[in-house]
Design a protein around this motif. Structure first.
Motif, PDB file in Angstrom:
ATOM      1  N   ILE A 108       6.320  -1.798   1.669  1.00 57.84           N
ATOM      2  CA  ILE A 108       5.528  -1.117   2.751  1.00 57.84           C
ATOM      3  C   ILE A 108       6.231   0.072   3.371  1.00 57.84           C
ATOM      4  O   ILE A 108       7.316  -0.088   3.905  1.00 57.84           O
ATOM      5  N   GLN A 109       5.402   1.280   3.495  1.00 57.09           N
ATOM      6  CA  GLN A 109       6.139   2.439   4.190  1.00 57.09           C
ATOM      7  C   GLN A 109       5.167   2.690   5.020  1.00 57.09           C
ATOM      8  O   GLN A 109       4.021   2.991   4.786  1.00 57.09           O
ATOM      9  N   VAL A 118      -2.621   7.083  15.104  1.00 58.55           N
ATOM     10  CA  VAL A 118      -1.886   5.694  15.075  1.00 58.55           C
ATOM     11  C   VAL A 118      -1.039   5.920  13.758  1.00 58.55           C
ATOM     12  O   VAL A 118      -1.166   6.346  12.774  1.00 58.55           O
ATOM     13  N   PRO A 119       0.108   4.846  13.976  1.00 53.46           N
ATOM     14  CA  PRO A 119       0.770   4.507  12.472  1.00 53.46           C
ATOM     15  C   PRO A 119      -0.025   4.256  11.385  1.00 53.46           C
ATOM     16  O   PRO A 119      -0.838   3.374  11.638  1.00 53.46           O
ATOM     17  N   TYR A 120       0.094   4.706  10.169  1.00 52.60           N
ATOM     18  CA  TYR A 120      -0.791   4.352   9.063  1.00 52.60           C
ATOM     19  C   TYR A 120       0.370   3.867   7.924  1.00 52.60           C
ATOM     20  O   TYR A 120       1.200   4.240   7.916  1.00 52.60           O
ATOM     21  N   ILE A 121      -0.314   3.396   6.825  1.00 52.74           N
ATOM     22  CA  ILE A 121       0.272   2.910   5.740  1.00 52.74           C
ATOM     23  C   ILE A 121       0.398   4.199   4.637  1.00 52.74           C
ATOM     24  O   ILE A 121      -0.702   4.391   4.145  1.00 52.74           O
ATOM     25  N   ARG A 122       1.649   4.511   4.531  1.00 53.56           N
ATOM     26  CA  ARG A 122       1.594   5.688   3.408  1.00 53.56           C
ATOM     27  C   ARG A 122       1.711   5.165   2.149  1.00 53.56           C
ATOM     28  O   ARG A 122       1.136   5.911   1.241  1.00 53.56           O
ATOM     29  N   LYS A 123       2.554   4.131   1.818  1.00 54.47           N
ATOM     30  CA  LYS A 123       2.841   3.395   0.463  1.00 54.47           C
ATOM     31  C   LYS A 123       2.651   2.021   0.473  1.00 54.47           C
ATOM     32  O   LYS A 123       3.254   1.290   1.723  1.00 54.47           O
ATOM     33  N   GLU A 124       2.153   1.362  -0.295  1.00 56.09           N
ATOM     34  CA  GLU A 124       2.367  -0.161  -0.318  1.00 56.09           C
ATOM     35  C   GLU A 124       2.114  -0.627  -1.637  1.00 56.09           C
ATOM     36  O   GLU A 124       1.414  -0.079  -2.633  1.00 56.09           O
ATOM     37  N   SER A 125       2.994  -1.552  -1.973  1.00 58.37           N
ATOM     38  CA  SER A 125       2.979  -2.163  -3.675  1.00 58.37           C
ATOM     39  C   SER A 125       3.443  -3.710  -3.697  1.00 58.37           C
ATOM     40  O   SER A 125       4.038  -3.921  -2.838  1.00 58.37           O
ATOM     41  N   LEU A 126       2.799  -4.125  -4.812  1.00 58.60           N
ATOM     42  CA  LEU A 126       3.202  -5.395  -4.957  1.00 58.60           C
ATOM     43  C   LEU A 126       3.616  -5.411  -6.571  1.00 58.60           C
ATOM     44  O   LEU A 126       2.720  -5.234  -7.325  1.00 58.60           O
TER      45      LEU A 126
END
Length: 440
Positions: A108-109, A118-126
Motif C-alpha cells: 500500500i502506498q 486528507v491522505p489517500y491511497i495512491r497504490k494498493e495491490s495483493l
C-alpha cells in the motif's frame, strides 16, 4: 506467518527491508528506528480493523466518543522520510487455507500532498505466488476527474481480468471515498464492486476469498508496552483481554487459573522467573466487585498486585499475554528486559522461544540488553537485525547481524553481547559504507 516487512519513505526509513522469523530481535542505539518498525506494524494492523487512512494515522473514535485507536506517532507531519509526499509499506507472508499454503505480498502506498485534504491511497495491490495473476491492483490519481468518486481497481477473478470500481456505499457504516479506505479491508469485510462484472457472485469470488485470507495475517497483532502501575489496578471478572499497557491483569489471570493445568504452568514459570516461592493465586473482591490479584507463597505470605515488585508484574504481564486464553498470532515487545534481573533473562527468552516453536505465534522484540542476546538460540540469531544510521544522516537502515562480514565467526567465539557492548556492529556498518563510497 509474516516473512518480511518493506518500507519506503516511512518515518526514518528511506528504503529498507526487515526479515522476520518466529522470534525476531531488533537491536540498535536510541533513535535508530526500532520504534518506527513498531509503527509500521501498527499501520498494517489499522488496515485489518477497517479504518480509513486518516483514522490509522490519526485517531479513531467509536460511538459515544470512546477512543478505539491511538494514531501513529508524529501524525501526517512526521510519517514520511524527510518530508516526502508519499510512503509505502509492503508485507510478505504465508497463510494456510485448509491444507493449502499460500505465499502472498501486500503493498500500500499513501500519498500526502496539497491537492488532497486528507491522505489517500495512491497504490494498493495483493499478489499470491500460487496464482498466475495478482488478486487485485488499485491505482488512484486525486487530480484526475475520472476518479473523484472511486478508486480504479483491477481484479483478476474467476471471470477473468476486468476493471471495476469498489462501491463504498455497500460497505456498512462507511461513506468515505473508496480511495481513503484500503481495498483489502473493504473487500474482505463486504464491499462489492460495481461496473463490469457480477456483483452478486462477487461475494464468493476469488478476490473476496484471498482478501479475507490476507487480512488474517495482520489482524491478530498486539503491541505490549507494560505499565506496572496500571497492572496493579483491580478489574471486573470477565474482562479477559490483556490491554497493551497491562490493563485487566487480575481478571485475565483469574480466567487462566480456572484451568488447573494452565494455572500450574503459570506457577511454574513464576517460580522460575522470580525469587518468590509462589504456590497459589487468589482473587479477593473489593467493595465494587472488582477482583484483585494476590500471590500466595509457600511460607503463607500473601502479596497483592499493589505491593508486588515491578519486575514480578512485568513477568506476569508477559505470562498472561503468552499463556492466556486470548493469545494473538503476533506480539511486538519493546525492551522486555526492563525491570527484570539479568539472571532471569535466559528464562524469559526460553519462554518466548517455546511459545513460537509450534508456528502459531510470532514475536518481535527490541532490546538494549547485551546479556539477553547471548541467550538467543541459533534459530533466533538468524533473525537478529541491527537498526543503524551512518554518521549524521537521517536515514535508518536494517541489516541481519549474521550477514555482516565476520559477524558469524565473532559471535561464535565471543558472543553477540560483546559485539553490541563494544559498538562493533555500528562500526562495521560505518566501515562497509566507507568502502562502498570509495569503490563507487
Amino acid at each position: 506467518m509474516l516473512k518480511s516487512l518493506r518500507l519506503e519513505n516511512f518515518k526514518s526509513f528511506k528504503n529498507a527491508e526487515l526479515s522476520l522469523g518466529d522470534l525476531t530481535v531488533l537491536v540498535g542505539t536510541n533513535a535508530s528506528g526500532k520504534s518506527n518498525i513498531r509503527d509500521a506494524f501498527r499501520f498494517l494492523h489499522g488496515i485489518s480493523r477497517g479504518y480509513s487512512i486518516a483514522e490509522i494515522i490519526g485517531e479513531k473514535y467509536g460511538e459515544g466518543g470512546v477512543l478505539q485507536w491511538r494514531g501513529i506517532r508524529g501524525g501526517t507531519k512526521e510519517i514520511t522520510y524527510c518530508g516526502a509526499d508519499s510512503f509505502a509499506i509492503a508485507i510478505s507472508f504465508s497463510v494456510h487455507d485448509g491444507d493449502t499454503e499460500y505465499d502472498m505480498d501486500y503493498l500500500i502506498q499513501i500519498k500526502l500532498d496539497s491537492s488532497s485534504p486528507v491522505p489517500y491511497i495512491r497504490k494498493e495491490s495483493l499478489y499470491c505466488e500460487q496464482k498466475e495473476y495478482s488478486i487485485f491492483e488499485s491505482k488512484f490519481d486525486f487530480n484526475s476527474p475520472l476518479y473523484l468518486n472511486s478508486s480504479k481497481v483491477r481484479f483478476y477473478d474467476y471471470m477473468g481480468s476486468y476493471t471495476q470500481y469498489v462501491d463504498p456505499v455497500t460497505f456498512e457504516n462507511y461513506d468515505q471515498l473508496a480511495n481513503y479506505i484500503p481495498i483489502l479491508s473493504q473487500v474482505a469485510l463486504g464491499a462489492k464492486p460495481y461496473g463490469q462484472g457480477d456483483r452478486e457472485n462477487f461475494t464468493n469470488s476469488t478476490a473476496r476469498k484471498f482478501c479475507e485470507i490476507a487480512l488474517t495475517a495482520i489482524t491478530e497483532m498486539r503491541f505490549l508496552d507494560i505499565s506496572p502501575d496500571i497492572m496493579r489496578l483491580p478489574t471486573f471478572a470477565g474482562q479477559n483481554v490483556l490491554g497493551d499497557r497491562g490493563e485487566n491483569l487480575s481478571s485475565v489471570m483469574l480466567d487462566i487459573c480456572r484451568d488447573e493445568t494452565r494455572k500450574a504452568i503459570l506457577l511454574d514459570w513464576l517460580q522460575a522467573l522470580t525469587p518468590m516461592d509462589a504456590k497459589d493465586f487468589d482473587f479477593p473482591e473489593d467493595f465494587t466487585g472488582k477482583v484483585l490479584l494476590r500471590i500466595e507463597e509457600a511460607s503463607g505470605q500473601k502479596t497483592t498486585a499493589y505491593s508486588a515488585s515491578d519486575g514480578t508484574l512485568r513477568f506476569l504481564g508477559l505470562l498472561a499475554a503468552l499463556l492466556g486464553n486470548q493469545r494473538s498470532r503476533f506480539y511486538f515487545f519493546e525492551e522486555p528486559e526492563n525491570g527484570i534481573h539479568p539472571n532471569r533473562l535466559s528464562l524469559l527468552l526460553q519462554l518466548m522461544e517455546q511459545e513460537v516453536s509450534n508456528g502459531s505465534m510470532q514475536i518481535v522484540i527490541t532490546t538494549h540488553s547485551p546479556l539477553l542476546l547471548n541467550f538467543l538460540s541459533p534459530a533466533s540469531l538468524e533473525y537478529a537485525s541491527l537498526m543503524y544510521r551512518i554518521g549524521d544522516r537521517a536515514e535508518s537502515r536494517i541489516t541481519k547481524i549474521m550477514d555482516i562480514p565476520n559477524a558469524r565467526e565473532l559471535v561464535a567465539n565471543d558472543g553477540l553481547s560483546s559485539l553490541l557492548d563494544s559498538g562493533w556492529l555500528e562500526d562495521a556498518m560505518y566501515f562497509l559504507e566507507d568502502e562502498e563510497v570509495q569503490n563507487a
